[in-house]
Each structure stands twice: as C-alpha cells, then as structure tokens.
Design a protein around this motif. Structure first.
Motif, short mmCIF file in Angstrom:
data_model
loop_
_atom_site.label_atom_id
_atom_site.label_comp_id
_atom_site.label_asym_id
_atom_site.label_seq_id
_atom_site.Cartn_x
_atom_site.Cartn_y
_atom_site.Cartn_z
N LEU A 127 2.64 4.91 11.89
CA LEU A 127 3.03 6.13 12.37
C LEU A 127 2.80 7.45 11.98
CD1 LEU A 127 6.55 5.50 13.89
CD2 LEU A 127 4.51 5.38 15.18
N GLY A 128 2.06 7.24 10.57
CA GLY A 128 1.46 8.41 9.84
C GLY A 128 2.63 9.15 9.09
N VAL A 138 8.51 -0.22 6.37
CA VAL A 138 7.56 0.18 5.76
C VAL A 138 6.13 0.40 6.50
CG1 VAL A 138 5.83 0.12 3.76
CG2 VAL A 138 8.39 -0.20 3.44
N ALA A 139 5.58 -0.87 7.19
CA ALA A 139 4.66 -0.84 7.95
C ALA A 139 4.60 0.14 9.37
CB ALA A 139 4.42 -2.43 8.42
N THR A 140 5.66 0.15 9.85
CA THR A 140 5.87 1.19 10.85
C THR A 140 5.87 2.51 10.58
OG1 THR A 140 7.38 -0.46 12.10
CG2 THR A 140 7.46 1.65 12.66
N ALA A 165 0.81 -1.23 0.05
CA ALA A 165 0.08 -0.03 -0.06
C ALA A 165 0.82 1.28 -0.17
CB ALA A 165 -0.89 -0.05 1.18
N VAL A 166 2.04 1.12 0.44
CA VAL A 166 3.03 2.47 0.36
C VAL A 166 3.74 2.51 -0.76
CG1 VAL A 166 4.79 3.57 1.82
CG2 VAL A 166 2.99 2.20 2.82
N THR A 167 4.55 1.30 -1.14
CA THR A 167 5.66 1.46 -2.19
C THR A 167 5.08 0.93 -3.39
OG1 THR A 167 6.36 -0.74 -1.62
CG2 THR A 167 7.38 0.88 -0.27
N GLY A 168 3.97 0.15 -3.54
CA GLY A 168 3.60 -0.37 -4.53
C GLY A 168 4.23 -1.43 -5.10
N GLU A 169 5.20 -1.95 -4.36
CA GLU A 169 5.96 -3.27 -4.56
C GLU A 169 4.99 -4.46 -4.49
OE1 GLU A 169 9.49 -5.57 -2.19
OE2 GLU A 169 9.38 -3.39 -1.85
#
Length: 67
Positions: free
Chosen positions: A64-65, A58-60, A31-35
């Motif tokens: 943490l926003g 990445v999850a952390t 969801a963050v990197t698209g990996e």
C-alpha cells in the motif's frame, strides 16, 4: 532469531504462488523490517518487487506504500 555466522541468506526468485531457490541458504531478510525469516516460515513476498516480508501486515503496508 539469532543465526550463526555459518548460516547464509538464500537468494530466491519470487513467483506469484511459489519461490525458486537461486542460491541455497537457511533464511531470507524481510525487505521492510530487516527481520530474519527462516525459509520454512516464509509465507509472504512480492513477485513484482522480488522481496520477502515477515508477516501479512508488513506485506500489506509495503504494497500500500506505507512502509
């Protein structure tokens, strides 16, 4: 990681300690990197946000926003 055009993303329901496959596939997308994350390598996700993450870092950051 390169995926062939025939390999589709899975749709998952993320629970607190496990996930359930709603639509079969070989991978999910971070969801963050698209990996691309192969299902056998999926270790990090958020049940609250219903999204997968490529790594603990990445999850952390996401939780943490910061991402």
């Amino acid at each position: 990681m390169l995926m062939s055009s025939g390999e589709k993303a899975a749709k998952l329901y993320y629970g607190p300690s496990t996930f359930r496959v709603l639509r079969p596939g070989q991978h999910v997308i971070c969801a963050v990197t698209g990996e691309v994350i192969p299902l056998e390598d999926l270790r990090y996700w958020s049940a609250e946000h219903q999204e997968a993450y490529a790594s603990a870092e990445v999850a952390t950051r996401r939780l943490l926003g910061e991402a």
